[in-house]
Motif scaffolding. Structure first.
Motif, PDB file in Angstrom:
ATOM      1  N   PRO A  59       0.795  -1.237   0.000  1.00  0.00           N
ATOM      2  CA  PRO A  59       0.000   0.000   0.000  1.00  0.00           C
ATOM      3  C   PRO A  59       0.825   1.284   0.000  1.00  0.00           C
ATOM      4  CG  PRO A  59      -1.060  -1.624   1.387  1.00  0.00           C
ATOM      5  CD  PRO A  59       0.247  -2.228   0.960  1.00  0.00           C
ATOM      6  N   ALA A  60       1.899   1.332   0.764  1.00  0.00           N
ATOM      7  CA  ALA A  60       2.705   2.561   0.813  1.00  0.00           C
ATOM      8  C   ALA A  60       3.347   2.870  -0.532  1.00  0.00           C
ATOM      9  CB  ALA A  60       3.778   2.437   1.892  1.00  0.00           C
ATOM     10  N   ASP A  87       0.574   4.245  -2.785  1.00  0.00           N
ATOM     11  CA  ASP A  87       0.232   5.619  -2.406  1.00  0.00           C
ATOM     12  C   ASP A  87       1.271   6.606  -2.932  1.00  0.00           C
ATOM     13  OD1 ASP A  87      -2.054   4.799  -1.108  1.00  0.00           O
ATOM     14  OD2 ASP A  87      -1.151   4.836   0.901  1.00  0.00           O
ATOM     15  N   ARG A  88       2.522   6.216  -2.837  1.00  0.00           N
ATOM     16  CA  ARG A  88       3.571   7.159  -3.234  1.00  0.00           C
ATOM     17  C   ARG A  88       3.548   7.448  -4.731  1.00  0.00           C
ATOM     18  NH1 ARG A  88      10.165   6.713  -2.963  1.00  0.00           N
ATOM     19  NH2 ARG A  88      10.510   8.809  -3.762  1.00  0.00           N
ATOM     20  N   GLN A  91       0.515   9.621  -5.512  1.00  0.00           N
ATOM     21  CA  GLN A  91       0.653  10.986  -5.006  1.00  0.00           C
ATOM     22  C   GLN A  91       1.664  11.801  -5.818  1.00  0.00           C
ATOM     23  OE1 GLN A  91       1.620  10.521  -0.860  1.00  0.00           O
ATOM     24  NE2 GLN A  91      -0.414   9.758  -0.323  1.00  0.00           N
ATOM     25  N   VAL A 125      -2.518   6.129 -11.694  1.00  0.00           N
ATOM     26  CA  VAL A 125      -2.833   4.923 -10.929  1.00  0.00           C
ATOM     27  C   VAL A 125      -2.547   3.684 -11.779  1.00  0.00           C
ATOM     28  CG1 VAL A 125      -4.649   3.666  -9.712  1.00  0.00           C
ATOM     29  CG2 VAL A 125      -4.629   6.176  -9.677  1.00  0.00           C
ATOM     30  N   ALA A 140      -6.071  -2.098  -0.534  1.00  0.00           N
ATOM     31  CA  ALA A 140      -5.463  -0.903  -1.129  1.00  0.00           C
ATOM     32  C   ALA A 140      -5.706  -0.853  -2.633  1.00  0.00           C
ATOM     33  CB  ALA A 140      -3.963  -0.876  -0.831  1.00  0.00           C
ATOM     34  N   LEU A 150      -8.152   2.029  -4.855  1.00  0.00           N
ATOM     35  CA  LEU A 150      -7.636   2.830  -5.963  1.00  0.00           C
ATOM     36  C   LEU A 150      -8.174   2.386  -7.322  1.00  0.00           C
ATOM     37  CD1 LEU A 150      -3.924   3.050  -4.753  1.00  0.00           C
ATOM     38  CD2 LEU A 150      -5.500   4.981  -4.982  1.00  0.00           C
TER      39      LEU A 150
END
Length: 278
Positions: free
Chosen positions: A147-148, A151-152, A155, A160, A180, A184
């Motif tokens: 997930p991290a 996300d990065r 962002q 996506v 996650a 998305l």
């Protein structure tokens, strides 16, 4: 003549569609890959998943070139390896892969691992964006991202992935990653969907298989499919290649799905990022 199985398709969030069940060639030697992929295409598979590190893109390419199937009907995936990450490096690696495959356009290109300690996966992702913008690949995604990591890149780039391909089977269900992905709009694709056979002797799976007159492998693949995942089982045995595709004539009920769900053993996210895996 045996009627070919029609594999349902999943629509990715960009509108591109990919077969929900494909053929993986992880650990298949290059000199055996052409025959395996040819057998798979003849059986009805239309999605082929390879990677630069597998060393068999040339074998995949030879099978595609000789197949009595239109290129437009095939969906081909490859992946950039850890040592080739970085913007310029990824563009060069893509050229090498495309050349070995003998293709003008790739359907799906993935970052094989985030390899976060090298901190190059965002630049690598930007290279994939460039390849898609240039029309050299139709869709871009990732593999083994937590997930991290997802996300990065979202962002920092606003783009996506369409797919996150992760190790996923009854004993390792990666629920946090699936959540996650779902949040998305990313399709979850399972590599090692049968745990290399390790889960096929589980009593609950065997009971469900006997109830439906199917093999344990077919039941596990059906479990994946009914939960909306893409799967890429691998085999070089013609009978198993056909068996793994013959999973659309039965359904598991809620209790049977729950029994397989209950086999999850832990919440780890898979092997070390340098591991030579799917």
């Amino acid at each position: 003549m045996t009627e070919l199985v029609t594999v349902p398709e999943i629509e990715l969030h960009t509108g591109i569609r990919m077969p929900q069940l494909g053929f993986g060639v992880f650990q298949v030697p290059n000199d055996e890959t052409e025959a395996a992929v040819a057998t798979a295409i003849a059986a009805g598979y239309r999605s082929i998943d390879t990677a630069a590190i597998y060393g068999n893109e040339e074998g995949v390419g030879r099978a595609i070139a000789k197949a009595d199937v239109s290129r437009d009907d095939l969906f081909v995936t490859s992946k950039v390896w850890n040592s080739d990450q970085g913007y310029d490096e990824t563009l060069r690696a893509f050229d090498v892969s495309l050349g070995k495959l003998g293709l003008d356009v790739l359907d799906l290109y993935l970052i094989h691992w985030p390899t976060a300690r090298n901190d190059r996966y965002v630049d690598t992702w930007r290279a994939l964006e460039r390849l898609r913008a240039d029309g050299r690949v139709r869709a871009i995604g990732v593999s083994n991202f937590e997930p991290a990591h997802l996300d990065r890149i979202v962002q920092e780039t606003g783009v996506v992935p369409v797919v996150n391909q992760v190790e996923l089977h009854p004993a390792l269900q990666n629920r946090a990653v699936i959540a996650a992905n779902d949040a998305l709009g990313i399709v979850t694709e399972a590599w090692s969907p049968l745990a290399q056979g390790a889960v096929l002797g589980e009593a609950s799976i065997v009971r469900v298989a006997e109830r439906h007159g199917q093999t344990p492998a077919q039941v596990v693949l059906r479990w994946h499919l009914q939960q909306g995942r893409v799967v890429i089982p691998k085999s070089v045995t013609p009978a198993r290649i056909a068996e793994n595709l013959d999973v659309f004539g039965f359904d598991l009920d809620a209790d049977e799905l729950a029994a397989i769900d209950a086999l999850d053993r832990d919440g780890r996210t898979g092997p070390h990022p340098d591991a030579f895996h799917g």
